[in-house]
Design an enzyme around this catalytic site. Structure first.
Site, short mmCIF file in Angstrom:
data_model
loop_
_atom_site.label_atom_id
_atom_site.label_comp_id
_atom_site.label_asym_id
_atom_site.label_seq_id
_atom_site.Cartn_x
_atom_site.Cartn_y
_atom_site.Cartn_z
N LYS A 192 0.84 -1.21 0.00
CA LYS A 192 0.00 0.00 0.00
C LYS A 192 0.87 1.25 0.00
CE LYS A 192 -1.81 2.59 3.12
NZ LYS A 192 -1.73 3.91 2.46
N GLU A 247 4.37 7.15 15.54
CA GLU A 247 3.00 7.07 16.06
C GLU A 247 2.23 5.89 15.44
OE1 GLU A 247 1.13 10.61 14.84
OE2 GLU A 247 -0.82 10.03 15.65
N GLU A 266 10.35 0.85 10.31
CA GLU A 266 11.36 1.89 10.09
C GLU A 266 10.65 3.20 10.34
OE1 GLU A 266 13.11 4.71 8.82
OE2 GLU A 266 13.22 3.97 6.76
N CYS A 300 13.41 10.65 7.01
CA CYS A 300 13.39 10.12 8.37
C CYS A 300 14.76 10.21 9.03
CB CYS A 300 12.85 8.70 8.39
SG CYS A 300 13.62 7.66 7.15
N GLU A 397 10.47 15.42 15.87
CA GLU A 397 10.77 15.34 14.44
C GLU A 397 9.90 16.36 13.71
OE1 GLU A 397 9.57 11.73 12.41
OE2 GLU A 397 11.44 11.75 11.30
P1 ADP Z 1 3.97 9.94 7.44
O1 ADP Z 1 4.09 10.84 8.64
O2 ADP Z 1 5.25 9.61 6.79
O3 ADP Z 1 2.84 10.25 6.54
P2 ADP Z 1 2.36 7.84 8.44
O4 ADP Z 1 2.85 6.91 9.46
O5 ADP Z 1 1.22 8.72 8.76
O6 ADP Z 1 3.66 8.58 8.05
O7 ADP Z 1 2.00 7.08 7.10
C1 ADP Z 1 2.80 6.09 6.54
C2 ADP Z 1 1.92 5.05 5.89
O8 ADP Z 1 1.14 4.39 6.88
C3 ADP Z 1 0.95 5.58 4.87
O9 ADP Z 1 0.91 4.68 3.79
C4 ADP Z 1 -0.37 5.60 5.62
O10 ADP Z 1 -1.49 5.47 4.78
C5 ADP Z 1 -0.23 4.38 6.49
N1 ADP Z 1 -1.06 4.38 7.71
C6 ADP Z 1 -1.56 5.45 8.39
N2 ADP Z 1 -2.27 5.03 9.47
C7 ADP Z 1 -2.20 3.67 9.49
C8 ADP Z 1 -2.69 2.64 10.36
N3 ADP Z 1 -3.40 2.92 11.45
N4 ADP Z 1 -2.41 1.36 10.05
C9 ADP Z 1 -1.66 1.06 8.97
N5 ADP Z 1 -1.18 1.97 8.13
C10 ADP Z 1 -1.43 3.27 8.36
#
Ligand code: ADP
Length: 785
Positions: A192, A247, A266, A300, A397
């Site tokens: 995804k 998070e 990561e 990152c 960050e």
């Molecule tokens: P960033 O701050 O780099 O956007 P995120 O952690 O918000 O990082 O997003 C990274 C990926 O994780 C994206 O592909 C996002 O759609 C996906 N994502 C966000 N929330 C969830 C969740 N609860 N479970 C699984 N994947 C998630």
């Protein structure tokens, strides 16, 4: 005007890369993209679509499908079906497919680069010269591992169906980092992409079609966080590989806890960029540009904390400001632009908010005199000086082009400041004194350390974090272990351990005399448990064989404190000396072999003498490895040595299995010690007496106080305290399945590494234990006169 003046004032003209090839590709798809499942394009069951926007001008590029749980299920089933054949496909054949991917990416490099820049907003110079070449390199490199798997990873098989979730900052590169090793090792994937940047993944799906990759081996489903969550929770997924925020990483750690899914994370970072006064300042300034303004700082491992030695701080800042004044922010498709657009308004607002906070907290802000384009999502390069180490901008960050500068006086202070963070992804060290640089490199807790360089990446070198930056490595041989498992899953994963204890307790009436109550062993001393209570230990036939102290949270905390105090000293103890100490432990155990054998037979009803023999051998094996578990030198490009060094994880909690209690102690704890970890060991509650008898062996050996602590008591209660403890870096838990979930969930607090094992059955092999007891740090050392 003189020629010199003309040369110095010459303005940049626009040098745009044509958007046309990418726009044509979007048009050919009528601006709408379905899901790629089982080799075919399908409408989403959700019937929902969402827009992907060009952050440089706010215009919509295309609509993509929003996959829901039904779509996720279809994709996982397709991957499962494809796994049957793909996992049996010869390494050479898989290598051919990966090679074909690499070739296709190179052939379409321009389209990929432009499309990435449009979707993400990063400068074309970066997509063209960094992202896409590294993507191709990743597929080539892993084609090689597919070819070599049979000989170099003999005894290992693919994990199965892998769910991969990636962020928006390096869309295609993160896809490559995940897909290439997974396919090389014979797994199938459901990937995804991030909602902001799905397009290059969809172009990659077309490549999979074009090269005739068997349907279902790669499935690409676009969607948002909910789609990601559905993938994480799907029971048909064997492993989750995630890159993104700490998070969300924490949510995923909790969601997969106890499910048996393999997991690599990561996550975020707040990487230090350390400049010593003997550094080549001109190079260091260019290094900073690359560290914090590459990809607008949305990296990152961005070097977002500049630590400068006091004597050169003002000089360094002056040079930096002069350089910043010359940076160019603007149209990402312009080949002469240094910083492109920020991914989205929400991210821009976050940057603005944190910068405001920095000002409020008293740091001094500096930005260049020129303005960024008013249209689109742009933010200027920003420098904060006079930053307090505990302030928000030094700890959080920001994920934007914002640098926080602090000063230090001595190398010790530099290390302390560098490690003053929850994260541990990367670090960059600048000094012309290689002794100093390497000494500091070994002390900074981070997965990658660059010396006199920064942001170097290569498929041959593993990348990943310490602490809250996550666990697992991507790239290098070390990255392959994430995608394989041992052939024989001889360790059964079932549950209940306490049956023996229960039946035993029933006949506890006819007791032989009790000899003594063993205490706990903390900080090199035998101490009474905080509760003052003890716990009976029964033989399989129900006889009482002894009593042990009932440790509680407080005892665990004391033990962790002792292990932490001992950690630095033990880590730095020469490997040879560690080996000697382990041999000495074995020697002292062997002197009391008969007594231990008797105790073991009493507790387990098994052949105690044979187990003592096996335990002695395990201690010898651990001692042997202490000075032989070597790292690698990765052949990364450039004039460079990249040292992949296995380092101890730190303070570890080990909850021992029920079978072969002495052997388990020797094998698990011995190996962990040999690798430089300090331990809090909880013996099996069914057979803890060999561990408590072991106190005397420890006392008569040269093992430093606090290195090896033992707390007896209720396994799950103590496991919870260990897993929740912020100063514990890893927990190995051998126990009933329910405990796996407990430990994995509780570990999410500080993202400690966990390893869950069944409570009984054969112990893991030494090679696995060695890997679990270490983490790889890659130190990049460029050379050249
Ligand atoms: P960033 O701050 O780099 O956007 P995120 O952690 O918000 O990082 O997003 C990274 C990926 O994780 C994206 O592909 C996002 O759609 C996906 N994502 C966000 N929330 C969830 C969740 N609860 N479970 C699984 N994947 C998630």
């Amino acid at each position: 005007m003189t020629l010199t003046e003309i040369m110095q004032t010459l303005p940049y003209g626009p040098a745009p890369e044509a958007a046309q090839p990418a726009m044509d590709w979007l048009k050919a798809h009528k601006g709408r993209f379905q899901l790629f499942i089982a080799g075919k394009w399908r409408n989403p069951a959700s019937r929902e679509w969402f827009a992907t926007i060009n952050p440089a001008n706010g215009q919509k590029l295309a609509e993509v499908a929003l996959a829901n749980a039904t779509d996720v299920d279809k994709a996982v089933k397709a991957a499962r079906k494809a796994f049957v054949e793909w996992s049996q496909t010869r390494g050479h054949v898989r290598a051919r497919y990966l090679y074909a991917m690499a070739r296709q990416i190179q052939k379409h490099a321009r389209l990929f680069a432009v499309l990435e820049t449009l979707d993400n907003g990063k400068p074309i110079r970066e997509t063209r010269d960094t992202d896409i070449p590294l993507v191709a390199r990743h597929f080539y490199y892993h084609a090689g591992w597919a070819q070599l798997m049979e000989s170099e990873l003999a005894g290992y098989v693919p994990v199965g169906v892998v769910g991969q979730i990636i962020p928006w900052n390096f869309p295609l590169l993160m896809l490559a980092w995940k897909v290439a090793p997974a396919l090389a090792m014979g797994n199938t994937v459901v990937l995804k992409p991030a909602e902001f940047t799905p397009l290059t993944a969809l172009l990659f799906a077309e490549i999979c079609q074009n090269i005739g990759l068997p349907p279902g081996v790669v499935n690409i489903i676009t969607g948002d966080g909910q789609t990601g969550a559905a993938l994480v929770e799907h029971p048909g997924v064997d492993k989750i590989a995630f890159t993104g925020s700490t998070e969300v990483g924490r949510i995923i750690r909790r969601a997969t806890a106890g499910s048996g899914k393999k997991l690599s994370l990561e996550l975020g970072g707040k990487s230090p960029f350390v400049v010593f006064e003997d550094a080549d300042l001109e190079s260091a300034v260019e290094g900073v540009v690359d560290a914090i303004w590459f990809n607008q700082g949305q990296v990152c491992c961005a070097g977002s904390r500049l630590l400068v030695q006091e004597g050169i701080a003002e000089k360094m800042y002056a040079k930096l400001r002069a350089r910043m004044e010359k940076l160019r922010v603007g149209d990402p498709l312009d080949k002469a632009v240094d910083l492109g657009a920020i991914i989205a308004p929400v991210q821009l607002e976050k940057i603005q908010r944190l910068v405001q906070k920095g000002v409020e907290e008293g740091a001094k802000l500096w930005q260049p005199s020129w303005a960024v384009p008013a249209e689109g999502c742009f933010y200027p390069p920003t420098l904060f000086t006079e930053v307090a180490p505990a302030s928000t901008i030094a700890q959080e960050e920001i994920f934007g082009p914002v640098l926080a500068a602090l000063t230090f006086r001595t190398p010790e202070e530099a290390v302390r400041l560098a490690n003053n963070t929850r994260y541990g992804l990367a670090a960059s060290i600048w000094s012309e004194d290689i002794n100093l640089a390497l000494d500091v490199a070994t002390q900074i807790k981070a997965g990658t350390v660059w010396i006199n360089s920064t942001n170097l990446f290569d498929a041959a070198s593993g990348f990943g974090g310490y602490r809250e930056s996550g666990f697992g490595r991507e790239g290098g041989k070390e990255g392959l272990w994430e995608y394989v498992k041992k052939i024989e899953q001889h360790r059964t994963a079932q549950g209940q351990s306490s049956a023996r204890g229960l039946t035993a307790r029933a006949s506890a009436e006819s007791l032989p005399p009790i000899d003594r109550t063993a205490k706990l062993f903390i900080g090199g001393k035998q101490v009474r448990p905080d509760s003052g209570y003890s716990k009976a230990v029964y033989a399989p036939d129900g006889r009482l064989v002894g009593e042990v102290g009932l440790g509680n949270r407080k005892d665990i905390r004391n033990a962790v404190e002792a292990a932490r105090s001992a950690q630095e000293g033990w880590r730095k103890t020469a490997a040879h000396s560690k080996a000697q100490i382990l041999y000495f432990l074995a020697e002292n155990l062997s002197q009391r072999a008969e007594e231990f054998a008797r105790r073991l037979s009493e507790q387990t009803g098994q052949d105690g003498a044979a187990e003592v023999e096996a335990a002695l051998e395990a201690l010898f094996t651990a001692a042997a490895w202490a000075d032989k578990y070597e790292g690698l030198v990765h052949p990364t490009p450039l004039r460079n040595v990249t040292l992949a060094i296995p380092e101890p994880i730190g303070v570890m909690g080990i909850l021992c299995p029920d079978d072969q209690p002495l052997l388990a102690l020797a094998r698990l704890a011995g190996t962990a010690l040999a690798m430089g970890n300090t331990l809090v060991v909880v013996p099996s509650p069914l057979a803890p007496l060999s561990a408590t008898d072991f106190y005397q062996v420890l006392e008569t050996s040269d093992i430093p106080a606090g290195t090896f602590n033992i707390v007896t008591g209720e396994r799950d209660e103590l496991a919870r305290t260990l897993a929740e403890h912020d100063d514990v870096d890893a927990v190995w838990y051998a126990g009933p399945r329910a405990g796996w979930a407990l430990v994995e969930k509780a570990s999410a607090g500080n993202m400690k590494r966990t390893w869950t094992l069944p409570h009984s059955g054969p112990l893991p092999d030494t090679d696995e234990i060695l890997r679990q007891a270490t983490q790889v740090k890659n130190i990049w050392v460029p050379y050249g006169a």
